[in-house]
Design an enzyme around this catalytic site. Structure first.
Site, PDB file in Angstrom:
ATOM      1  N   HIS A  75      31.900 -42.400 -36.221  1.00 23.54           N
ATOM      2  CA  HIS A  75      32.121 -41.039 -35.730  1.00 23.54           C
ATOM      3  C   HIS A  75      30.824 -40.387 -35.243  1.00 23.54           C
ATOM      4  O   HIS A  75      30.868 -39.389 -34.518  1.00 23.54           O
ATOM      5  CB  HIS A  75      32.799 -40.171 -36.806  1.00 23.54           C
ATOM      6  CG  HIS A  75      31.914 -39.752 -37.944  1.00 23.54           C
ATOM      7  ND1 HIS A  75      31.863 -40.414 -39.143  1.00 23.54           N
ATOM      8  CD2 HIS A  75      31.042 -38.719 -38.068  1.00 23.54           C
ATOM      9  CE1 HIS A  75      31.022 -39.814 -39.953  1.00 23.54           C
ATOM     10  NE2 HIS A  75      30.496 -38.780 -39.323  1.00 23.54           N
ATOM     11  N   ASP A 105      35.279 -46.558 -39.915  1.00 25.96           N
ATOM     12  CA  ASP A 105      34.211 -45.600 -39.616  1.00 25.96           C
ATOM     13  C   ASP A 105      32.828 -46.248 -39.705  1.00 25.96           C
ATOM     14  O   ASP A 105      31.927 -45.750 -40.380  1.00 25.96           O
ATOM     15  CB  ASP A 105      34.285 -44.389 -40.542  1.00 25.96           C
ATOM     16  CG  ASP A 105      33.368 -43.252 -40.075  1.00 25.96           C
ATOM     17  OD1 ASP A 105      33.044 -43.205 -38.868  1.00 25.96           O
ATOM     18  OD2 ASP A 105      32.974 -42.420 -40.911  1.00 25.96           O
ATOM     19  N   SER A 183      25.842 -39.092 -42.655  1.00 25.28           N
ATOM     20  CA  SER A 183      26.800 -40.059 -42.124  1.00 25.28           C
ATOM     21  C   SER A 183      26.100 -41.224 -41.440  1.00 25.28           C
ATOM     22  O   SER A 183      25.214 -41.035 -40.608  1.00 25.28           O
ATOM     23  CB  SER A 183      27.723 -39.375 -41.114  1.00 25.28           C
ATOM     24  OG  SER A 183      28.542 -38.424 -41.730  1.00 25.28           O
TER      25      SER A 183
END
Length: 340
Positions: A75, A105, A183
């Site tokens: 993402h 992801d 992330s």
């Protein structure tokens, strides 16, 4: 620290535990392999229909090979027009996306030029980790690069879904602090081996509440290094029911294209993103772009078996393979294809 008593003050020296000293040493060794990922992408400006604007993104990543491969979260880079990788010593190198596995992801980048003395993190075996084992995360929460947070492996979770997984996917749960910017960063075992790639958190406040999740490194290795997953550079929105009818979709459902990354297979195919902002219930989406009707001959549908087949079809695409998509554009049905 001083304690006072009947006599003279007594000075107490706080000596780091052996465990803390050990982690400090491991951190110094692995820290140069952790990177900050900065992206540029374009999208709707939010001001006028059809008006675009450049936007920036931030994430973390980890170097996994001497030839310049970097793992991060999908993402972070899925619709990025440009990606730059920032190292501990201040160097910045451009990179390109070579593979993503959106269902897990996780994504793989390749540095355009490989710096001298590149430090590579060692990939561990996440299957050997047990709940209760100590772990640590290194990343750039809120842009504060190379931040270390510590916690435990709190659980092992497999996605609950209606489809069987072609590749078993497992997420590692931790209470180590994870925030925006973490992330794509690595989760390490206590001996400094990568056991996961940070994905997301569950939070009521938007910040860390002790429920962080990382895709296990065994899942990431299988999807990105062994199967060499395909990157398409596309973001879509499923339209069905009354909305599909309003958009003149000639079947039950379709995938309305939201964004397309520059220099991606989706861009090379000529797929057109939506540029007109609308509000559907509580959701804000863009309309006016291509609507995907079929992928590799599989029709877009809301039926469970079709949803699973589309997911498996997209997840089964590999680098060097071909892709054919049928779209609705301006009332006409077009077939587009590419090889990557």
């Amino acid at each position: 620290m001083f304690l006072t008593g009947p006599g003279l003050p007594i000075k107490l020296e706080l000596v780091p535990t052996a465990n803390a000293r050990s982690l400090s040493k491991v951190f110094r060794q692995i820290n140069p392999a952790v990177v900050v990922i900065v992206t540029k992408e374009h999208g709707h400006s939010g001001l006028k229909p059809g008006e675009t604007a450049k936007k920036g993104g931030l994430g973390s990543g980890v170097v996994v090979s001497k030839d310049g491969l970097i793992m991060t979260a999908s993402h972070v880079v899925q619709v990025a027009d440009a990606v730059s990788v920032h190292f501990l010593d201040g160097r910045s190198v451009s990179a390109r996306v070579v593979g993503t596995a959106m269902q897990a992801d996780v994504a793989l980048l390749k540095l355009e030029t490989v710096p001298d003395n590149l430090v590579v993190a060692e990939l561990g075996n996440s299957d050997t980790m047990a709940i209760g084992d100590e772990v640590f995360v290194v990343g750039a929460p809120y842009g504060i690069d190379h931040t270390l947070t510590v916690g435990f492996l709190s659980g092992r979770r497999r996605p609950i879904g209606i489809c069987n997984q072609l590749v078993p996917i497992e997420f590692l749960q931790t209470d180590a602090a994870i925030n925006l910017g973490n992330s794509g960063g690595p989760m390490f075992s206590w001996d400094g081996k990568v056991i996961g790639i940070v994905s997301h958190i569950l939070s009521q406040s938007g910040g860390s509440e002790g429920l962080g999740f990382a895709i296990s490194i065994n899942s990431a290795k299988e999807l990105l290094l062994n199967q060499k997953s395909f990157w398409i550079g596309l973001e879509t929105y499923l339209v069905s029911g009354p909305l599909a009818k309003a958009l003149n979709v000639p079947q039950e459902a379709g995938l309305l294209i939201q964004r397309v990354a520059d220099n991606s297979p989706a861009r090379e195919m000529g797929l057109e993103p939506s540029m007109i902002p609308v509000k559907i219930g509580r959701e804000r989406i863009l309309i006016g772009g291509d609507i995907v009707l079929e992928v590799q001959g599989v029709r877009i549908s809301t039926k469970i078996e079709d949803v699973c087949q589309i997911r498996d079809t997209m997840g089964g695409l590999h680098q060097g393979g071909s892709l054919e998509i049928k779209v609705l554009r301006g009332g006409k049905i077009l077939t587009l294809s590419t090889t990557r």
